[in-house]
Design an enzyme around this catalytic site. Structure first.
Site, PDB file in Angstrom:
ATOM      1  N   HIS A 143       5.195   5.716  11.275  1.00 21.57           N
ATOM      2  CA  HIS A 143       4.815   5.815   9.716  1.00 21.57           C
ATOM      3  C   HIS A 143       3.568   7.257   9.647  1.00 21.57           C
ATOM      4  CE1 HIS A 143       3.957   4.173   6.476  1.00 21.57           C
ATOM      5  NE2 HIS A 143       3.194   3.100   6.644  1.00 21.57           N
TER       6      HIS A 143
ATOM      7  N   LYS B 194      25.688  -4.610  -1.298  1.00 22.34           N
ATOM      8  CA  LYS B 194      27.244  -4.192  -1.139  1.00 22.34           C
ATOM      9  C   LYS B 194      27.926  -3.720   0.055  1.00 22.34           C
ATOM     10  CE  LYS B 194      27.032  -3.805  -6.171  1.00 22.34           C
ATOM     11  NZ  LYS B 194      27.411  -3.213  -7.090  1.00 22.34           N
TER      12      LYS B 194
ATOM     13  N   ARG C 131       0.576  -1.255   0.178  1.00 25.75           N
ATOM     14  CA  ARG C 131      -0.038   0.026  -0.354  1.00 25.75           C
ATOM     15  C   ARG C 131       1.194   0.942  -0.378  1.00 25.75           C
ATOM     16  NH1 ARG C 131      -2.927  -3.588   1.683  1.00 25.75           N
ATOM     17  NH2 ARG C 131      -0.866  -4.128   2.839  1.00 25.75           N
ATOM     18  N   THR C 132       1.668   1.151   1.191  1.00 23.17           N
ATOM     19  CA  THR C 132       2.663   2.753   1.075  1.00 23.17           C
ATOM     20  C   THR C 132       3.515   2.780  -0.206  1.00 23.17           C
ATOM     21  OG1 THR C 132       2.292   2.298   3.270  1.00 23.17           O
ATOM     22  CG2 THR C 132       4.729   3.870   2.519  1.00 23.17           C
TER      23      THR C 132
ATOM     24  N   ARG D 276      11.503   3.663   3.176  1.00 20.20           N
ATOM     25  CA  ARG D 276      11.380   2.826   4.273  1.00 20.20           C
ATOM     26  C   ARG D 276      12.710   1.401   4.575  1.00 20.20           C
ATOM     27  NH1 ARG D 276       6.313  -1.139   4.310  1.00 20.20           N
ATOM     28  NH2 ARG D 276       5.209   0.342   4.923  1.00 20.20           N
TER      29      ARG D 276
HETATM   30  C1  NCD Z   1       2.127  -1.051   8.049  1.00 22.69           C
HETATM   31  C2  NCD Z   1       3.715  -1.129   7.658  1.00 22.69           C
HETATM   32  O1  NCD Z   1       3.960  -1.684   6.567  1.00 22.69           O
HETATM   33  O2  NCD Z   1       3.917  -0.044   9.500  1.00 22.69           O
HETATM   34  N1  NCD Z   1       0.811  -1.265   6.835  1.00 22.69           N
HETATM   35  C3  NCD Z   1       1.319  -0.416   5.959  1.00 22.69           C
HETATM   36  O3  NCD Z   1       1.997   0.554   5.298  1.00 22.69           O
HETATM   37  N2  NCD Z   1       0.254  -0.150   5.846  1.00 22.69           N
HETATM   38  C4  NCD Z   1       1.259  -2.103   8.371  1.00 22.69           C
HETATM   39  C5  NCD Z   1       2.522  -3.044   8.897  1.00 22.69           C
HETATM   40  O4  NCD Z   1       2.590  -3.803   8.229  1.00 22.69           O
HETATM   41  O5  NCD Z   1       1.774  -4.149   9.918  1.00 22.69           O
END
Ligand code: NCD
Length: 418
Positions: A138, A89, A60-61, A110
Site C-alpha cells: 500500500h 458478472k 481514507r484512501t 484497490r
Molecule cells: C489500511 C488498508 O486498507 O490497508 N487502511 C488505509 O488505507 N488507511 C489499513 C487497514 O485496513 O488496516
C-alpha cells in the site's frame, strides 16, 4: 513513459522527498484553519479525470484521493461497487482497466488479489496507482506515514520505529518497512504472536537493504525482558550506519527505568510507535489471537516520552481512545496529510508540476525463462484468479539460481523451485 506507483520501490528516495516538497507547498498555499488541512481548489488538473476502482472497503484512501483530485481542479469517476459493476458478472480486472483507460487519465485501484495493481499497470496506457492489493503493498499509505514523520519528527533517518500488531497481513507495514530501511531507520517489531513479518519481507530487508536482524535478547539487556515493550519485541532490524548500530556494536542496550546510574548504559528511545489493526478479513475464520493494545499506560516510560504514535486507521480495539488527546498521537493528522500527499503524487504522475528527481527503474534480477507451467505459490495472487487466468500469464524473477528462488512479478511472493 508513464509512471505507475504499485510498490514503494517504484519511487526513489529523491522522488519521495520531492513529492513531500510539493505536498508542503500545497499545504502552505492552501492551508485551512488547521495547518495539516487543505481547503480551496486549484485549476491545474481541470483537463484530467481520475477513476477510483475500489474492490475492497475504503474510507481514507478513496476519499483522500478523490479530495486530492478535486482540489487540484480535476474530476473523479466514482468508486466501483463490485456488486453493481460488471465485476459481479465475472469481468476481469484487466478488461475493466482496458475500458476505463479510455474514460480516465489515471486509475487508482484497490483490489483483494495480490499483484492486481501490477497486472493492471502492465495492461493499460494510463498511470495506475495501487491503493492496496490484498496483503501485498500500500505504497501511498507509506507516503502518508513518511510525510507525517517528516513533518512531526523532522527527519526520516535514524529513527527507531516500533511496529505493532499484524505484521504478517498488513500491507501498509510491508511497504513501510522497505521505505524505513531505505532511509536508514531501524525497525523494531512487536507482532501479535503468529503474525510476524513474512519471511520473504525479512529476507529482502536483509539481502536487498543491508539491514541486520537481531533477536531481542542480543540487543536488550536480559534483565529487561519482562518489561513492556521489550518482553514482546520480536526482532530488531538494525539499519547500517544508524546510531542503534553503533550502540549494539558496543554491547547490549538497557531500557531506561530500573537503574541507579544510567550514565554509561546506552538506551533506546522509540521515535515512532506504528500501530496496526488485526486484519480479520484476511484470517481464517475462528482464529483466536492475543492482540497488543497501545494506550497511555503502555507509553508511560521515558523511552516513549517523545514517541509519535501513528496508525493507518481504521483502528478497532488496538489503539485506546485515551490517547487521542495526547500530543504524541498523530494518527488523525496522518490521515489528513493524505490529501496534500496524494495531490502531489497525482501532480507527479499526470505531469501537472515540475518534478525533476530522476526515476530509478533498475531491476536487480533476470526474468525466469524456464517452466512455462510454473504457478505462483501464493493462492491469492492475481495470476491465480479464475477471472484473470485466461488473460494473464504468470511471470517470475529469478532471485537465486541454485537452489532456485523465484519471485512472482505481480504479487512478489517468493518461493523455492525444486
Ligand atoms: C489500511 C488498508 O486498507 O490497508 N487502511 C488505509 O488505507 N488507511 C489499513 C487497514 O485496513 O488496516
Amino acid at each position: 513513459m508513464k509512471q505507475d506507483i504499485v510498490t514503494i520501490g517504484d519511487l526513489s528516495n529523491r522522488e519521495i522527498e520531492e513529492v513531500f516538497d510539493f505536498a508542503d507547498r500545497y499545504l502552505a498555499d492552501m492551508a485551512g484553519s488547521k495547518p495539516y488541512q487543505i481547503r480551496g481548489k486549484l485549476a491545474i488538473a481541470n483537463r484530467f479525470l481520475m477513476t477510483s476502482l475500489f474492490y475492497e472497503p475504503s474510507t481514507r484512501t478513496r476519499f483522500s484521493f478523490e479530495a486530492a483530485m478535486t482540489r487540484l481542479g480535476g474530476t473523479v469517476l466514482g468508486a466501483v461497487d463490485p456488486a453493481t459493476s460488471s465485476a459481479a458478472k465475472g469481468e476481469s480486472i484487466l478488461d475493466t482497466g482496458r475500458v476505463m483507460e479510455n474514460y480516465a487519465d489515471v486509475i487508482v485501484l484497490r483490489h483483494p488479489a495480490e499483484g492486481a495493481a501490477r497486472a493492471l499497470a502492465e495492461h493499460v496506457e494510463v498511470p495506475v496507482i495501487n491503493g492496496g492489493d490484498g496483503r501485498h503493498e500500500h505504497p501511498t499509505q507509506t507516503l502518508c506515514d513518511l510525510y507525517t514523520l517528516r513533518r512531526e519528527n523532522k527527519t526520516l533517518q535514524d529513527l527507531n520505529v516500533l511496529l505493532v500488531g499484524d505484521l504478517k497481513n498488513g500491507r501498509t507495514v510491508h511497504s513501510l518497512v522497505y521505505a524505513l530501511a531505505r532511509f536508514k531507520s531501524n525497525i523494531i517489531t512487536m507482532p501479535a504472536k503468529g503474525l510476524e513479518l513474512p519471511e520473504s519481507v525479512s529476507r529482502r530487508l536483509r539481502e536487498e537493504y543491508g539491514v541486520v536482524p537481531m533477536p531481542r535478547d542480543a540487543v536488550f539487556d536480559a534483565a529487561q525482558t519482562h518489561r513492556p515493550p521489550v518482553a514482546d519485541i520480536d526482532v530488531v532490524y538494525v539499519a547500517p550506519g544508524s546510531s542503534l548500530q553503533q550502540q549494539t556494536a558496543k554491547g547490549k542496550i538497557k531500557i531506561e527505568g530500573e537503574w541507579d546510574s544510567l550514565d554509561d548504559a546506552p538506551t533506546v528511545n522509540f521515535d515512532v510507535c506504528y500501530v496496526t489493526r488485526l486484519q480479520g478479513e484476511r484470517l481464517s475464520p475462528g482464529a483466536r489471537i492475543r492482540y497488543p493494545v497501545i494506550n497511555r499506560k503502555f507509553l508511560k516510560d521515558r523511552e516513549f516520552a517523545d514517541t509519535k504514535v501513528l496508525h493507518p486507521l481504521p483502528r478497532v480495539n488496538e489503539l485506546d481512545a485515551d490517547l487521542d488527546a495526547d500530543p504524541r498521537a498523530v494518527y488523525f493528522k496522518q490521515a489528513a496529510y493524505g490529501v496534500p500527499v496524494r495531490m502531489a503524487l497525482i501532480s507527479k504522475v499526470l505531469g501537472l508540476a515540475p518534478f525533476a528527481a530522476p526515476r530509478e527503474t533498475a531491476q536487480p534480477y533476470p526474468i525466469y525463462s524456464g517452466g512455462r507451467e510454473t504457478v505462483c505459490a501464493n493462492e491469492r495472487c492475481i495470476t491465480r484468479l479464475a477471472s484473470e487466468r485466461n488473460q494473464l500469464r504468470a511471470k517470475f524473477w529469478l532471485v537465486k539460481p541454485a537452489p532456485r528462488l523465484l519471485r512472482c512479478c505481480y504479487c512478489e511472493t517468493e518461493f523455492p523451485l525444486g
